[in-house]
Design a protein around this motif. Structure first.
Motif, PDB file in Angstrom:
ATOM      1  N   VAL A   9       0.862  -1.183   0.000  1.00  0.00           N
ATOM      2  CA  VAL A   9       0.000   0.000   0.000  1.00  0.00           C
ATOM      3  C   VAL A   9       0.895   1.229   0.000  1.00  0.00           C
ATOM      4  O   VAL A   9       1.795   1.347   0.832  1.00  0.00           O
ATOM      5  CB  VAL A   9      -0.925   0.019   1.235  1.00  0.00           C
ATOM      6  CG1 VAL A   9      -1.836   1.229   1.217  1.00  0.00           C
ATOM      7  CG2 VAL A   9      -1.735  -1.260   1.318  1.00  0.00           C
ATOM      8  N   SER A  10       0.644   2.133  -0.943  1.00  0.00           N
ATOM      9  CA  SER A  10       1.462   3.344  -1.004  1.00  0.00           C
ATOM     10  C   SER A  10       1.259   4.160   0.270  1.00  0.00           C
ATOM     11  O   SER A  10       0.150   4.322   0.762  1.00  0.00           O
ATOM     12  CB  SER A  10       1.089   4.182  -2.220  1.00  0.00           C
ATOM     13  OG  SER A  10      -0.241   4.635  -2.116  1.00  0.00           O
ATOM     14  N   GLY A  11       2.378   4.624   0.829  1.00  0.00           N
ATOM     15  CA  GLY A  11       2.317   5.427   2.037  1.00  0.00           C
ATOM     16  C   GLY A  11       2.279   4.625   3.329  1.00  0.00           C
ATOM     17  O   GLY A  11       2.300   5.191   4.407  1.00  0.00           O
ATOM     18  N   LYS A  12       2.193   3.303   3.232  1.00  0.00           N
ATOM     19  CA  LYS A  12       2.164   2.442   4.416  1.00  0.00           C
ATOM     20  C   LYS A  12       3.361   1.498   4.365  1.00  0.00           C
ATOM     21  O   LYS A  12       3.610   0.869   3.333  1.00  0.00           O
ATOM     22  CB  LYS A  12       0.880   1.598   4.478  1.00  0.00           C
ATOM     23  CG  LYS A  12      -0.392   2.412   4.517  1.00  0.00           C
ATOM     24  CD  LYS A  12      -0.578   3.034   5.866  1.00  0.00           C
ATOM     25  CE  LYS A  12      -1.897   3.789   5.902  1.00  0.00           C
ATOM     26  NZ  LYS A  12      -2.055   4.531   7.122  1.00  0.00           N
ATOM     27  N   PRO A  13       4.097   1.359   5.451  1.00  0.00           N
ATOM     28  CA  PRO A  13       5.238   0.449   5.444  1.00  0.00           C
ATOM     29  C   PRO A  13       4.788  -1.009   5.501  1.00  0.00           C
ATOM     30  O   PRO A  13       3.690  -1.317   5.955  1.00  0.00           O
ATOM     31  CB  PRO A  13       6.004   0.835   6.712  1.00  0.00           C
ATOM     32  CG  PRO A  13       4.953   1.384   7.612  1.00  0.00           C
ATOM     33  CD  PRO A  13       3.951   2.061   6.712  1.00  0.00           C
ATOM     34  N   LYS A  35      -0.518  -7.577  13.368  1.00  0.00           N
ATOM     35  CA  LYS A  35      -1.749  -7.943  12.639  1.00  0.00           C
ATOM     36  C   LYS A  35      -2.745  -6.783  12.608  1.00  0.00           C
ATOM     37  O   LYS A  35      -3.929  -6.931  12.885  1.00  0.00           O
ATOM     38  CB  LYS A  35      -2.421  -9.177  13.252  1.00  0.00           C
ATOM     39  CG  LYS A  35      -1.558 -10.411  13.245  1.00  0.00           C
ATOM     40  CD  LYS A  35      -1.334 -10.905  11.857  1.00  0.00           C
ATOM     41  CE  LYS A  35      -0.529 -12.183  11.871  1.00  0.00           C
ATOM     42  NZ  LYS A  35      -0.001 -12.529  10.602  1.00  0.00           N
ATOM     43  N   THR A  36      -2.246  -5.602  12.282  1.00  0.00           N
ATOM     44  CA  THR A  36      -3.066  -4.407  12.200  1.00  0.00           C
ATOM     45  C   THR A  36      -4.039  -4.519  11.040  1.00  0.00           C
ATOM     46  O   THR A  36      -3.667  -4.976   9.954  1.00  0.00           O
ATOM     47  CB  THR A  36      -2.166  -3.167  11.974  1.00  0.00           C
ATOM     48  OG1 THR A  36      -1.139  -3.185  12.945  1.00  0.00           O
ATOM     49  CG2 THR A  36      -2.949  -1.885  12.060  1.00  0.00           C
ATOM     50  N   LYS A  37      -5.270  -4.099  11.253  1.00  0.00           N
ATOM     51  CA  LYS A  37      -6.283  -4.106  10.186  1.00  0.00           C
ATOM     52  C   LYS A  37      -6.358  -2.704   9.593  1.00  0.00           C
ATOM     53  O   LYS A  37      -6.192  -1.705  10.272  1.00  0.00           O
ATOM     54  CB  LYS A  37      -7.640  -4.494  10.744  1.00  0.00           C
ATOM     55  CG  LYS A  37      -7.663  -5.862  11.396  1.00  0.00           C
ATOM     56  CD  LYS A  37      -8.282  -6.869  10.505  1.00  0.00           C
ATOM     57  CE  LYS A  37      -8.641  -8.125  11.230  1.00  0.00           C
ATOM     58  NZ  LYS A  37      -7.696  -9.138  11.326  1.00  0.00           N
ATOM     59  N   LEU A  38      -6.635  -2.651   8.278  1.00  0.00           N
ATOM     60  CA  LEU A  38      -6.700  -1.394   7.553  1.00  0.00           C
ATOM     61  C   LEU A  38      -7.762  -1.510   6.472  1.00  0.00           C
ATOM     62  O   LEU A  38      -7.860  -2.545   5.805  1.00  0.00           O
ATOM     63  CB  LEU A  38      -5.339  -1.089   6.911  1.00  0.00           C
ATOM     64  CG  LEU A  38      -5.252   0.018   5.881  1.00  0.00           C
ATOM     65  CD1 LEU A  38      -5.335   1.368   6.569  1.00  0.00           C
ATOM     66  CD2 LEU A  38      -3.957  -0.084   5.110  1.00  0.00           C
ATOM     67  N   VAL A  39      -8.560  -0.470   6.322  1.00  0.00           N
ATOM     68  CA  VAL A  39      -9.504  -0.406   5.209  1.00  0.00           C
ATOM     69  C   VAL A  39      -8.894   0.542   4.192  1.00  0.00           C
ATOM     70  O   VAL A  39      -8.760   1.736   4.443  1.00  0.00           O
ATOM     71  CB  VAL A  39     -10.895   0.082   5.657  1.00  0.00           C
ATOM     72  CG1 VAL A  39     -11.823   0.197   4.465  1.00  0.00           C
ATOM     73  CG2 VAL A  39     -11.471  -0.857   6.693  1.00  0.00           C
ATOM     74  N   ALA A  40      -8.486   0.005   3.053  1.00  0.00           N
ATOM     75  CA  ALA A  40      -7.843   0.799   2.006  1.00  0.00           C
ATOM     76  C   ALA A  40      -8.905   1.238   1.004  1.00  0.00           C
ATOM     77  O   ALA A  40      -9.518   0.406   0.332  1.00  0.00           O
ATOM     78  CB  ALA A  40      -6.767  -0.011   1.316  1.00  0.00           C
ATOM     79  N   ASN A  41      -9.119   2.529   0.930  1.00  0.00           N
ATOM     80  CA  ASN A  41     -10.089   3.093   0.002  1.00  0.00           C
ATOM     81  C   ASN A  41      -9.445   3.174  -1.375  1.00  0.00           C
ATOM     82  O   ASN A  41      -8.367   3.749  -1.535  1.00  0.00           O
ATOM     83  CB  ASN A  41     -10.511   4.487   0.487  1.00  0.00           C
ATOM     84  CG  ASN A  41     -11.675   5.027  -0.287  1.00  0.00           C
ATOM     85  OD1 ASN A  41     -11.982   4.584  -1.378  1.00  0.00           O
ATOM     86  ND2 ASN A  41     -12.327   6.017   0.296  1.00  0.00           N
ATOM     87  N   LEU A  42     -10.080   2.602  -2.378  1.00  0.00           N
ATOM     88  CA  LEU A  42      -9.510   2.564  -3.722  1.00  0.00           C
ATOM     89  C   LEU A  42      -9.389   3.939  -4.360  1.00  0.00           C
ATOM     90  O   LEU A  42      -8.580   4.134  -5.263  1.00  0.00           O
ATOM     91  CB  LEU A  42     -10.333   1.641  -4.625  1.00  0.00           C
ATOM     92  CG  LEU A  42     -10.219   0.162  -4.317  1.00  0.00           C
ATOM     93  CD1 LEU A  42     -11.119  -0.651  -5.215  1.00  0.00           C
ATOM     94  CD2 LEU A  42      -8.794  -0.308  -4.451  1.00  0.00           C
ATOM     95  N   ALA A  48      -0.589  -2.385  -4.835  1.00  0.00           N
ATOM     96  CA  ALA A  48       0.177  -3.117  -5.834  1.00  0.00           C
ATOM     97  C   ALA A  48       0.289  -4.566  -5.382  1.00  0.00           C
ATOM     98  O   ALA A  48       0.852  -4.845  -4.320  1.00  0.00           O
ATOM     99  CB  ALA A  48       1.558  -2.507  -6.007  1.00  0.00           C
ATOM    100  N   ALA A  49      -0.265  -5.486  -6.169  1.00  0.00           N
ATOM    101  CA  ALA A  49      -0.198  -6.905  -5.843  1.00  0.00           C
ATOM    102  C   ALA A  49       1.212  -7.417  -6.148  1.00  0.00           C
ATOM    103  O   ALA A  49       1.745  -7.183  -7.228  1.00  0.00           O
ATOM    104  CB  ALA A  49      -1.224  -7.681  -6.653  1.00  0.00           C
ATOM    105  N   LEU A  50       1.823  -8.116  -5.191  1.00  0.00           N
ATOM    106  CA  LEU A  50       3.199  -8.557  -5.363  1.00  0.00           C
ATOM    107  C   LEU A  50       3.368  -9.544  -6.508  1.00  0.00           C
ATOM    108  O   LEU A  50       4.409  -9.552  -7.156  1.00  0.00           O
ATOM    109  CB  LEU A  50       3.727  -9.174  -4.064  1.00  0.00           C
ATOM    110  CG  LEU A  50       4.524  -8.200  -3.218  1.00  0.00           C
ATOM    111  CD1 LEU A  50       3.587  -7.315  -2.440  1.00  0.00           C
ATOM    112  CD2 LEU A  50       5.451  -8.909  -2.311  1.00  0.00           C
ATOM    113  N   ASP A  51       2.360 -10.359  -6.767  1.00  0.00           N
ATOM    114  CA  ASP A  51       2.498 -11.335  -7.854  1.00  0.00           C
ATOM    115  C   ASP A  51       2.398 -10.692  -9.234  1.00  0.00           C
ATOM    116  O   ASP A  51       2.627 -11.360 -10.240  1.00  0.00           O
ATOM    117  CB  ASP A  51       1.495 -12.485  -7.703  1.00  0.00           C
ATOM    118  CG  ASP A  51       0.057 -12.024  -7.646  1.00  0.00           C
ATOM    119  OD1 ASP A  51      -0.192 -10.808  -7.550  1.00  0.00           O
ATOM    120  OD2 ASP A  51      -0.826 -12.895  -7.682  1.00  0.00           O
ATOM    121  N   GLU A  52       2.098  -9.388  -9.301  1.00  0.00           N
ATOM    122  CA  GLU A  52       2.014  -8.695 -10.582  1.00  0.00           C
ATOM    123  C   GLU A  52       3.124  -7.658 -10.768  1.00  0.00           C
ATOM    124  O   GLU A  52       3.226  -7.057 -11.827  1.00  0.00           O
ATOM    125  CB  GLU A  52       0.657  -8.009 -10.709  1.00  0.00           C
ATOM    126  CG  GLU A  52      -0.493  -8.987 -10.744  1.00  0.00           C
ATOM    127  CD  GLU A  52      -1.841  -8.299 -10.803  1.00  0.00           C
ATOM    128  OE1 GLU A  52      -1.890  -7.058 -10.887  1.00  0.00           O
ATOM    129  OE2 GLU A  52      -2.856  -9.015 -10.757  1.00  0.00           O
TER     130      GLU A  52
END
Length: 174
Positions: A9-13, A35-42, A48-52
């Motif tokens: 996630v951009s801006g998140k380590p 195990k922090t939870k985050l709701v990422a707003n599109l 960025a998916a690592l497999d891509e």
């Protein structure tokens, strides 16, 4: 290695695992011990998916999964705080065809930090999951028989009379 569902996630380590999707984005969980939870707003966050992800190469782009596999087989991995020359020398071993002008030291540090996060996880040693082709399943699947209740409803409904076809409108002569 199975990196499906792992995102940056951009801006998140660090790295995040996609748990679910809602209307506005994704619900993510960090891969660290917190195990922090985050709701990422599109609309605001870039995922960025690592497999891509690919790395710039001279001929073709190099898949990140290939680089991580070579890093896994490497004897020693430099620290993320190592100088740029040490990182470049290491990347010449694991990604020999990478474009040295376009791949910066910060990119190499990020990939090494991702590797350090992923190497501890069990999914790093799993085989990649292949999605079953939907088209083949649809061709093989047998059609389900019609439900009797729906069939009765059609039979008892009054038949609608067909509408009379309208004649095409005539253009007025000018």
């Amino acid at each position: 290695m199975n990196l499906q569902g792992i995102v940056s996630v951009s801006g998140k380590p660090g790295l995040w695992k996609a748990l679910a999707q809602n209307k506005t984005g994704f619900i993510l969980e960090s891969l660290d011990e917190k195990k922090t939870k985050l709701v990422a707003n599109l609309s605001t966050a870039k995922l960025a998916a690592l497999d891509e992800i690919t790395i710039f190469g001279y001929e073709d782009d190099i898949k990140l999964t290939d680089v991580l596999a070579k890093m896994k087989a490497a004897s020693s991995i430099p620290d993320t705080k190592a100088d740029g020359n040490k990182l470049r020398q290491f990347f010449r071993e694991v990604a020999s065809d990478h474009d040295e002008e376009k791949v910066y030291a910060s990119d190499m540090k990020k990939i090494i930090s991702w590797f350090n996060i992923l190497k501890e996880l069990p999914l790093f040693n799993e085989a990649p999951a292949k999605a079953a082709p939907v088209v083949e399943e649809a061709a093989v699947a047998e059609p389900e028989p019609a439900k009797p209740a729906a069939k009765k409803a059609k039979e008892t409904a009054p038949a609608a009379e067909p509408k009379a076809a309208k004649a095409p409108k005539k253009k007025k002569a000018e």
